[in-house]
Design a protein around this motif. Structure first.
Motif, mmCIF file in Angstrom:
data_model
loop_
_atom_site.group_PDB
_atom_site.id
_atom_site.type_symbol
_atom_site.label_atom_id
_atom_site.label_comp_id
_atom_site.label_asym_id
_atom_site.label_seq_id
_atom_site.Cartn_x
_atom_site.Cartn_y
_atom_site.Cartn_z
ATOM 1 N N CYS A 30 0.845 -1.200 -0.071
ATOM 2 C CA CYS A 30 -0.072 0.027 -0.103
ATOM 3 C C CYS A 30 0.776 1.517 0.067
ATOM 4 N N SER B 273 -4.882 2.825 -1.649
ATOM 5 C CA SER B 273 -4.415 1.759 -0.862
ATOM 6 C C SER B 273 -5.484 1.347 0.090
ATOM 7 N N HIS C 274 -8.955 2.267 -9.906
ATOM 8 C CA HIS C 274 -8.211 2.187 -8.955
ATOM 9 C C HIS C 274 -8.229 3.336 -7.816
ATOM 10 N N ASN D 283 0.817 1.666 -3.393
ATOM 11 C CA ASN D 283 -0.301 2.475 -4.116
ATOM 12 C C ASN D 283 -0.138 3.843 -3.879
#
Lengths: 638, 638
Positions: free
Chosen positions: B297, B527, B524, B300
């Motif tokens: 993450c 996270s 997307h 991310n």
């Protein structure tokens, strides 16, 4: 397991026999059904902190050496211990916060059932934590104390006030140096949970230092709980009462108060003493009226403040119901076996839960709120009286056994008794007698009864050995339950068991206090949060001697511990510098590193360390040896 | 386990092959060593919450039916689940609090490396939580936002602002009615730990409601973390980058940023882009300079804000090291396998820990502080460059595989794209297309990769089936890692896999946004804390339609979950009203009551409920069926 293997207490054994006859399951049966217990769990080598597990490590080195993530035995064991301490701190924190909220409401006039009973304690606490007291009303001060208390739960920039102002300067320095100073009680609990989740802390020593930080948050919570309970309900003074199942009366509506927090139980005791309630009981056929008895630490709270007798405690809590004469068991939270519901169902006993976070299926839930505390207490007493009417006289089997018990030796009460010996320097009789060897050292007994140990066997074996060697005994929580049952909390026990030096000291103070005899062999300091009272005594002695706690001939022992709270308390006792005995092996043996840190490295870091010894005589020997070592360190004869 | 059983990803399989050749252990080997896993743990029927245990209950009803204390299977399972959720909430809470402290320092001018990058977001958040913004400087507002954020951690009289202001009114009413409104993040974690310790809550449903309360605290923490990260580092906007091990470059100093918090990683990315650092790398012989890649993450976070490519994620995190070309792996906290240290030791890779609560033996610890963030970043880059010099070129084996990945579809970015289709009513294109059936429903994919499942197999099978049936896909955390690796986060995937209706919608919005083609198949959103972004979208749609969340054709899925955080997130998704799929059976099957509450009673209480299905095609079918049911509930065609 033979009955003799279950308990050393005759009353408890009698109740166990009754249970067998009636085919009622008790904790000892449930333990038997669990044996053999899981070896992975026993050694701490099991982890369920993520969904890739459960993972296990073979303690004999033959299976997996790490969990799926790569956590090794050290990490796994340290994580488990850390979470246990977090749970302990969360429990004491919940208890303390509950009291702090009530203090605030009381001070603001929103909780009429809770007057500020002990203004002197309020002023003393306020002064210690830096709140102005001069020329201010008690209520104003109480608002400030309560607000400062509530601020302790969230992360602040400064250390916890309830820790920083109650230990020696040397301890504060040690804690700062090691980075273990907590800045919030709840926030430190959360930090422990975070650092032990999947993929966070993988350094076992770092995890353990985090756990110590959390244990110190637990200490602050305990101290806060004691302080505020005293302000709201009065600082305990010595009282004489009785302990063991014989305090349950066949002619009365018997109500057992079980759990930990005095918030409701103190009010129940007050209300039960009123004419109206007594008449209700008599009208129901209970000529003796209402008889309140205590169980576990709620029992300690009402014992030391209201002379309420203690029926039983810890592992034997079910036996109160097995007397067939218990009409209600009222519980708040902590150490309440879910099994009580099953036992109560075998009798007429009404099990009553009172707290939103602690319900039990099939129990009657009477929700407690500070604003309606007296009403709640009345409702409870009425429910008990209703249950009394359903009592089956044929099933009454109260073991006619109880012992006298002197309780309520708060720090203030002890200092006050000592000041009768030396008005100007109350601690001098203690320090002088430590120096002379009349008091060889001090041992605080705390903790529970664990089903794995014949009930009270470790307590009674250890105390006998220690007092013979002139060790002064303090006790809290269910340790005092054990001592009370066996008559150790009496002046007679001093006469019978104490070594000459100790006897002389206890007699001198007892005489000065007008007791016409010695103090009891065990000084009962309260419930398990009240371990902070023992810490206060140790700090006072250390300050008086001009040394830090890690130099004092003071040790702690939990000979039969059960709870996660006990793990937290034991850990802060170690951090405070006290060698601390455990009579149960905690689930850490799977990690050599963790075991070494707890039993050895801790000594270098904190002075305190764990002594794990399941044989009580060997444990007493080890503690005596440690006290001797400490005495030599101070240049005293050992 | 054959390699094909380990992963569906070619790059990962290549790295696994390399590990085998080199005799290096990976997560799949460690899992094999754990099999068969403990059946008690798998079903939740084990308890270590006191020293009378460990206790176990035989799931087949042949052994003990309760633990020593009398806790039955329901209590044991509920307690375990509750503690997992508490750990999840504590983790997200720690992450959010860390950001809130930094925001405060930034606003007060005490953290020069952290300017307030997104003033519009600051003002939007402030307005939402009731802080005056008009005519005020950003810094003043930021102080208030940060202080309000920090207050969320301790118990207050009112519900958590970050929960109450971000869900529908209907949800707030439901939560109030059920008594599951959290009033503090850390305080609710502590309450969960208290209620699950020995002898507190013995009512499984009460324990579960407490766990839901804690999960809602987790939600508030997630939302806060997202809000503050956006304020400090900018609200993500769509970017194109690449994903998979092929993003590691043989000619560069490769630094992987792994963990969760952008606090340090964002600064490392900034500093790595500076001339001085690049020259350092070139001087060391890395002609390509510095190449930052992401893992999990933290990956991310820097992917969506700085186009940093994602090397790998979750279960395959060790593979980045197995390329032989990773010079440093920098970790903050959460999901960092302790095993990385062992893998790094087999190569030249420098493992660098940065947070005080997350150390790893044998890693280099470079302590992070906000005040010295840039210095810390430089030290890290220097350490990576030093490690680069020790790289063995003969051991480099970078699988030349990577996919394009469109990332950064924050709520704001999605609404902004939609406003290009309908300026006055940006949500209309969504609600209209839901009504028409072009969008059959919405599925949020979240969570991890679990070693028990062939990596990504559930994700890829489920998405293919769902998009074919016109389900709009949102993804966060390591779910996006899975989709990115397999090329699902591209417009090409939309062309290839989307059903006609979905394709039309994504194309219309994509065209309007000037993409010259459709939006990527997966939006997307960030996270795993950014699951709150998906919640925001759902709340906006619900409010627009004038219904509550429990009516929407929106579902969530964690097809391969691992962490306690995932358990917390899944639980708040259920409480939010979303049917939530789990592709791993959580450790609850030992209790019929808990299983029923989670999968059935929850539907009556919250509208949301868990759907546990390990077969991905069946899972997709079930989700489609649920979406159909929700559509019919709204009077739409199914």
């Amino acid at each position: 397991m033979s009955d003799q293997g279950k308990s050393t207490d005759s009353a408890t054994l009698s109740a166990i026999g009754e249970a067998r006859k009636a085919g009622i399951e008790t904790v000892w049966d449930r333990y038997q059904a669990q044996v053999p217990q899981c070896g992975f769990g026993e050694t701490g080598l099991c982890c369920r902190h993520c969904l890739q597990g459960p993972c296990r490590i073979d303690p004999f080195g033959e299976g997996a050496r790490t969990g799926v993530c790569g956590a090794d035995a050290d990490v796994m064991v340290a994580r488990g211990l850390s979470r246990a301490i977090a749970a302990g701190a969360a429990s004491h924190g919940g208890h303390a916060k509950h009291l702090a909220h009530t203090l605030l409401k009381s001070a603001k006039g929103e909780a009429g059932d809770y007057p500020l009973k002990d203004e002197a304690k309020l002023r003393a606490v306020a002064g210690r934590i830096g709140i102005k007291t001069e020329g201010r009303e008690a209520r104003e001060i109480a608002v400030d104390v309560a607000e400062k208390a509530l601020q302790e739960f969230s992360e602040k920039e400064s250390p916890l006030v309830w820790a920083a102002t109650t230990v020696t300067k040397g301890r504060v320095e040690t804690f700062l140096k090691l980075g273990v100073v907590p800045q919030g009680i709840d926030s430190t609990v959360a930090e422990s949970m975070h650092r032990t989740t999947y993929g966070v802390d993988a350094d076992p020593v770092n995890i353990l230092l985090g756990a110590v930080k959390c244990a110190l948050a637990d200490y602050a919570a305990c101290h806060m709980a004691t302080d505020i309970a005293d302000i709201l309900f009065g600082t305990p003074q010595p009282v004489v009462t009785r302990a063991n199942l014989g305090v349950i009366k066949s002619d009365s509506v018997n109500i057992a108060l079980h759990g930990h927090n005095p918030l409701l139980s103190d009010i129940i005791v007050q209300v039960a003493g009123e004419q109206e309630m007594n008449e209700l009981a008599v009208a129901a056929g209970a000529s003796g009226g209402i008889n309140i008895v205590g169980v576990c630490c709620t029992g300690n709270e009402v014992m030391m403040r209201h002379r309420i007798p203690l029926a039983t405690s810890s592992v034997s809590q079910e036996t109160a119901i097995l007397t067939g004469a218990l009409d209600a068991m009222v519980v708040d939270y902590q150490c309440i076996m879910p099994a009580l519901a099953g036992a109560a169902e075998c009798y007429h006993t009404q099990l009553i839960t009172t707290m939103p976070i602690a319900k039990i299926p099939n129990a009657l839930h009477i929700g407690f709120s500070e604003a309606g505390a007296r009403d709640c207490a009345k409702e409870i007493i009425r429910a008990a009286t209703d249950a009394f009417k359903k009592r089956d006289p044929a099933r009454i089997n109260i073991p006619g056994i109880s012992s006298a018990a002197f309780a309520g030796f708060s720090t203030e009460a002890i200092l006050s008794a000592l000041s009768l010996v030396d008005k100007d320097d109350p601690l001098k009789p203690i320090t002088d007698n430590i120096a002379s060897g009349n008091i060889y050292g001090v041992c605080l007994f705390a903790g529970c009864n664990n089903v794995k140990i014949t009930q009270d066997a470790n307590y009674t074996a250890m105390i006998t050995e220690l007092v013979k060697n002139n060790v002064l005994i303090l006790a809290t929580g269910c340790a005092s339950g054990a001592f009370a049952r066996h008559g150790f909390m009496t002046p007679e026990a001093t006469e019978k068991y104490a070594g000459d030096g100790l006897k002389a000291v206890l007699t001198a103070v007892g005489q000065a206090a007008g007791l016409n005899g010695p103090l009891p062999l065990v000084l009962h300091m309260g419930s398990c949060v009240d371990n902070s009272r023992a810490a206060d005594i140790a700090v006072a002695i250390a300050d008086k001697l001009g040394v830090d706690l890690n130099m004092l001939p003071v040790v702690a022992s939990a000979p039969e511990p059960v709870t996660e709270k006990a793990v937290a308390i034991g850990t802060w006792a170690v951090a405070a510098g006290l060698p601390t005995h455990l009579g149960i092996v905690p689930p850490v043996l799977g990690s050599r590193t963790v075991t070494e840190v707890l039993t050895s490295t801790a000594k270098e870091l904190f002075g305190g360390y764990f002594i794990v010894e399941t044989d009580p005589l060997k444990a007493a020997e080890k503690l005596l040896s440690v006290l001797g070592e400490r005495r030599r360190g101070l240049g005293l004869g050992s």
